[in-house]
Structure formats: C-alpha cells, structure tokens
Design a protein around this motif. Structure first.
Motif, mmCIF file in Angstrom:
data_model
loop_
_atom_site.group_PDB
_atom_site.id
_atom_site.type_symbol
_atom_site.label_atom_id
_atom_site.label_comp_id
_atom_site.label_asym_id
_atom_site.label_seq_id
_atom_site.Cartn_x
_atom_site.Cartn_y
_atom_site.Cartn_z
ATOM 1 N N THR A 83 -4.942 -4.784 5.010
ATOM 2 C CA THR A 83 -4.650 -5.050 3.599
ATOM 3 C C THR A 83 -5.935 -5.043 2.779
ATOM 4 O O THR A 83 -5.983 -4.474 1.680
ATOM 5 N N ASP A 104 1.691 -0.954 2.072
ATOM 6 C CA ASP A 104 1.244 -1.978 3.019
ATOM 7 C C ASP A 104 2.453 -2.571 3.746
ATOM 8 O O ASP A 104 3.208 -3.348 3.161
ATOM 9 N N GLU A 105 2.644 -2.172 4.966
ATOM 10 C CA GLU A 105 3.800 -2.573 5.782
ATOM 11 C C GLU A 105 5.105 -2.487 4.990
ATOM 12 O O GLU A 105 5.819 -3.468 4.843
ATOM 13 N N GLN A 123 2.288 -5.919 0.536
ATOM 14 C CA GLN A 123 2.884 -6.296 1.816
ATOM 15 C C GLN A 123 4.161 -7.117 1.628
ATOM 16 O O GLN A 123 5.094 -6.996 2.396
HETATM 17 MG MG LIG Z 1 -1.886 -7.005 5.831
#
Ligand SMILES: [Mg+2]
Ligand SMILES: Nc1ncnc2c1ncn2[C@@H]1O[C@H](COP(=O)(O)OP(=O)(O)OP(=O)(O)O)[C@@H](O)[C@H]1O
Length: 308
Positions: free
Chosen positions: A46, A160-161, A86
C-alpha cells in the motif's frame, strides 16, 4: 524496450519514523500492462502504491509516473491516476448515484449528471441508482468502486486488494473488466494476496519487508526460485510425515487434498529424502510442478529469517 513505460521508478524508499517500510524499490511497468503486486501483510504494498500515485513523498528514489516526475509533479500525477483504496471508500449512507456524483465533482467532471448517468449505465446499475451504497453486495461494491475510479478516464489504475472477500464469480468478472481496460491501453498495478489473480497478470512483483525480491512473469519467478517439487500420493503415517519434514533437503511439506507437495532447492537431496517412501506400498512419488504459492512461502520464510 519498444513500449513506453507508465511507471518507471528506481530506489523508491519510505521511512515511517526510523522504520524503512519501502526499501530501495525499482519498478517498471509498460503501458497497457497488468502487473500484480504481492507480498505478506505489512510488506509495503500500500505504501508503494501511495508513493507512485503521489499521495506520499518518497524519502529517496526517483523516476516517472506517466512521464511525470514522481518527486515534483505529484499533483499532475494524481489527476491521471485512478486509485482504488484497500477498503471500501464510499459513503455507505449515500446512494450509489450520490457517491458517483461526489466523485465526479471531485474530479471536476462536467456535466456531473451526464458523467454519473454514463457510469451507472456502464455498470448496469441505472435502475438501482437510489439504493444506498452500503446495501450493495461485496462484489457490487467493488465494481462500483472500480467504475468510480475510472470516471475521470485515468491512464493508470492502482488497485489495492480490489477483490478481497469477493466471491469467485464476481472476482472473475472484475478481472475480465481489468483485462478489457488494459486492452484499451490502461496500465494496471494491482495488489493481491490471491495466487490465481497473480496468474492473471502479465507480470508480477513480490515484495517482503519493503524489498522487491522478484519481478517477472509467473513462469520466470517460479523458475528463478530454483525450487524443485515432488508430489507424494497416498496416506503417510504420522512418523513418516515427521521423518520427511525433518529430512535434509526438504524445505516445505504441504498437503493438497489427498497428496503432498514436497519442495526443496537441492534436487538430489530431495530425491534421497523421498527414496524410503518410494518403497512403501500404496505410496507413489512423482515429479511435480512448483507452484507460485511454494515460491512465495520460500520468499516469506527467507525474508523472516533475514529480518530476525
Ligand atoms: Mg495494503
Ligand atoms: N502512516 C503510517 N505511519 C506509520 N507506519 C505506517 C504507516 N502506513 C503504514 N505503516 C507501516 O508500514 C508497513 C507497511 O505497510 P503497508 O500498508 O504498506 O503494507 P501492505 O503490504 O499494504 O500490507 P497489507 O497486505 O496488510 O495490506 C506496516 O508495518 C505498517 O504498519
């Protein structure tokens, strides 16, 4: 290299206090490429993404993102990047349309109503525009988030994910969309913990303790690991299992259904460790393919040992 680079950074470093969280990271991503970013929790994914999109200032390092200087032109970079954070970053108590119109205003899209209607239409959510965003399923939330972060037509997507906790069908649809966008020339850097998603990327990078340990295609990363894998079919007795795990040359023993993956670096030692099992009735040993997961486990263990 013929294609130009959407991301081309070297020596990217970020400290929080005394801790080096991103440590001398080099990353090159070609235009239209989908690059997966993998690594254990807290490894700096991140933070690296935030450095690339200009939300954080690197302590060291240089390079360009979309041809703009990563140190001095962060405002211009931010305008051309779509960043999907995220965690779900919408107002759950606003409607879908209200959330999109907030994003449209943020980016100064005009007219706002038209941008929102177009996005809703693209998502197939026009009839549900007045539904509260918080009531959407996990899969729909992610699709909404993706649609919102491409509203301003960015050239680079940082995800992010994006599919954490999303079911397989929704994940597949999400990835179809990512490939469609990349086909139109969008560049994608996507962090994930899922092996199957890594395999959907053109290339991957693996980071641990802030250091980029490997980059390349999945095949290159697996080959570069130097790992050898055997598969053992049949039920092992607990003492056989213990002996195998403790044998010289055996680095990983992992059950996959009714078989075992036995992984090591030294082919001869590994074969010798498996020799006693070959003579057992009901047990079959055969060469197997090393999986990306095996490689990542090795990286993680290695990084932990170095850190300790
Ligand atoms: Mg992360
Ligand atoms: N603003 C901050 N201040 C201090 N430490 C931070 C800050 N942001 C992140 N960290 C620390 O930096 C390290 C790397 O965090 P980062 O969020 O980049 O990891 P990650 O690879 O994204 O992990 P995950 O897979 O869990 O999302 C972690 O140890 C985290 O606690």
């Amino acid at each position: 290299m013929s294609a130009s680079l959407a991301i081309d950074v070297r020596g990217l470093t970020k400290r929080f206090g005394k801790r080096v969280v991103v440590d001398d990271v080099d990353l090159a991503v070609a235009e239209g490429e989908i690059v997966g970013f993998l690594g254990p929790n807290g490894s700096g994914k991140t933070t690296t993404i935030r450095l690339i999109c200009g939300l954080l200032r690197p302590d060291a390092g240089e390079g360009s993102v979309l041809g703009l200087n990563v140190r001095t032109q962060s405002a211009a970079i931010k305008r051309q990047v779509g960043y999907m954070t995220q965690r779900f970053s919408f107002y759950e108590d606003l409607t879908i349309a209200e959330n999109l119109s907030f994003v449209a205003r943020l980016y100064g899209l005009k007219p706002v109503e038209e941008a929102v209607a177009k996005t809703l239409d693209g998502l197939g959510l026009s009839s549900r525009k007045d539904q509260l965003a918080g009531t959407l399923s996990g899969g729909w939330k992610q699709r909404l988030a993706l649609a919102a972060c491409i509203m301003h037509q960015p050239k680079l997507l940082l995800l992010d994910e994006p599919t954490a906790g999303v079911d397989p069908k929704a994940r597949r649809e999400f990835w179809d969309e990512i490939h469609r966008l990349a086909g139109e020339g969008l560049t994608v850097l996507v962090s994930t913990h899922y092996m199957d998603e890594a395999e959907r990327c053109h290339r991957i990078g693996y980071i641990a303790y802030g250091r980029m340990l490997a980059t390349g295609t999945v095949e290159e990363v697996v080959r570069g690991s130097g790992l050898v894998t055997y598969i053992v079919h049949g039920a092992l007795k607990p003492e056989q299992m213990r002996a195998l795990s403790a044998a010289e040359g055996v680095e990983q023993v992992a059950p996959f259904g009714a078989s075992l993956h036995v992984v090591g670096t030294d082919r001869e030692k590994l074969a010798a460790a498996l020799e006693p099992l070959r003579r057992e009735p009901g047990i079959r040993v055969e060469p197997g393919e090393t999986s990306l997961e095996d490689v990542f486990i090795k990286f993680m263990t290695g990084a932990q040992e170095r850190a300790a």
